[in-house]
Design a protein around this motif. Structure first.
Motif, PDB file in Angstrom:
ATOM      1  N   GLU A   1     -37.906   3.475-115.125  1.00 47.18           N
ATOM      2  CA  GLU A   1     -39.029   2.816-114.453  1.00 47.18           C
ATOM      3  C   GLU A   1     -40.368   3.233-115.072  1.00 47.18           C
ATOM      4  O   GLU A   1     -41.251   2.402-115.257  1.00 47.18           O
ATOM      5  CB  GLU A   1     -39.023   3.131-112.949  1.00 47.18           C
ATOM      6  N   GLN A   2     -40.503   4.509-115.399  1.00 46.89           N
ATOM      7  CA  GLN A   2     -41.740   4.984-116.029  1.00 46.89           C
ATOM      8  C   GLN A   2     -41.959   4.311-117.382  1.00 46.89           C
ATOM      9  O   GLN A   2     -43.085   3.923-117.721  1.00 46.89           O
ATOM     10  CB  GLN A   2     -41.705   6.505-116.197  1.00 46.89           C
TER      11      GLN A   2
ATOM     12  N   HIS B   1     -44.046   8.546-123.709  1.00 54.89           N
ATOM     13  CA  HIS B   1     -43.029   8.778-122.686  1.00 54.89           C
ATOM     14  C   HIS B   1     -41.984   9.704-123.304  1.00 54.89           C
ATOM     15  O   HIS B   1     -41.589   9.521-124.448  1.00 54.89           O
ATOM     16  CB  HIS B   1     -42.375   7.466-122.258  1.00 54.89           C
TER      17      HIS B   1
ATOM     18  N   ASP C   1     -35.642   6.936-112.732  1.00 58.75           N
ATOM     19  CA  ASP C   1     -37.084   7.188-112.719  1.00 58.75           C
ATOM     20  C   ASP C   1     -37.660   7.115-114.134  1.00 58.75           C
ATOM     21  O   ASP C   1     -38.729   6.538-114.349  1.00 58.75           O
ATOM     22  CB  ASP C   1     -37.374   8.553-112.085  1.00 58.75           C
ATOM     23  N   GLN C   2     -36.959   7.680-115.106  1.00 64.65           N
ATOM     24  CA  GLN C   2     -37.395   7.614-116.509  1.00 64.65           C
ATOM     25  C   GLN C   2     -37.475   6.169-116.976  1.00 64.65           C
ATOM     26  O   GLN C   2     -38.433   5.774-117.652  1.00 64.65           O
ATOM     27  CB  GLN C   2     -36.445   8.384-117.426  1.00 64.65           C
TER      28      GLN C   2
ATOM     29  N   THR D   1     -42.974   0.669-116.906  1.00 65.27           N
ATOM     30  CA  THR D   1     -44.372   0.622-116.453  1.00 65.27           C
ATOM     31  C   THR D   1     -45.310   0.846-117.632  1.00 65.27           C
ATOM     32  O   THR D   1     -46.316   0.139-117.786  1.00 65.27           O
ATOM     33  CB  THR D   1     -44.620   1.681-115.353  1.00 65.27           C
TER      34      THR D   1
END
Length: 115
Positions: free
Chosen positions: A72-73, A56, A69-70, A76
């Motif tokens: 959440e990524q 990531h 968003d970062q 995940t």
């Protein structure tokens, strides 16, 4: 001591339990990280492949929705690693014990080399 030697000391490869995190995605000036990897030094490409392309990359200048968003990524990705490992993990004490064994083996190898 090579990373390959260290990784071989663990029953379950560490690469299955780790992910690579990168910062300064903002330095890529909008270039997709996958595109960057295609032209990156071979050592970086090999490292990413060794860790199953599990990485990531953070844009340090992200704000608001992009920052969320970062996050959440990343969460995940971490959950995917946890799921893949089926609850298996290494503790600090396991790591320290392995490190001690590696140091002992290194000493033996150095002594044998001197002879």
């Amino acid at each position: 001591m090579t990373p390959k030697f260290c990784l071989s000391r663990f029953v379950m490869p560490l690469t299955e339990m780790q992910t690579r995190l990168g910062t300064e995605k903002d330095d890529l000036d909008g270039m997709d990280f996958c595109d960057y990897l295609k032209q990156a030094p071979t050592a970086i490409q090999e490292l990413i492949r060794k860790f199953r392309d599990c990485y990531h990359v953070f844009n340090n200048k992200a704000t608001g929705a992009e920052q969320e968003d970062q996050r959440e990524q990343l969460l995940t990705l971490v959950q995917d690693v946890v799921d893949k490992c089926k609850g298996r993990y290494y503790t600090n004490s396991q790591y320290q014990k392995t490190e001690e064994e590696i140091q002992k083996e290194t000493q033996v190898l150095q002594e044998n080399y001197r002879e």
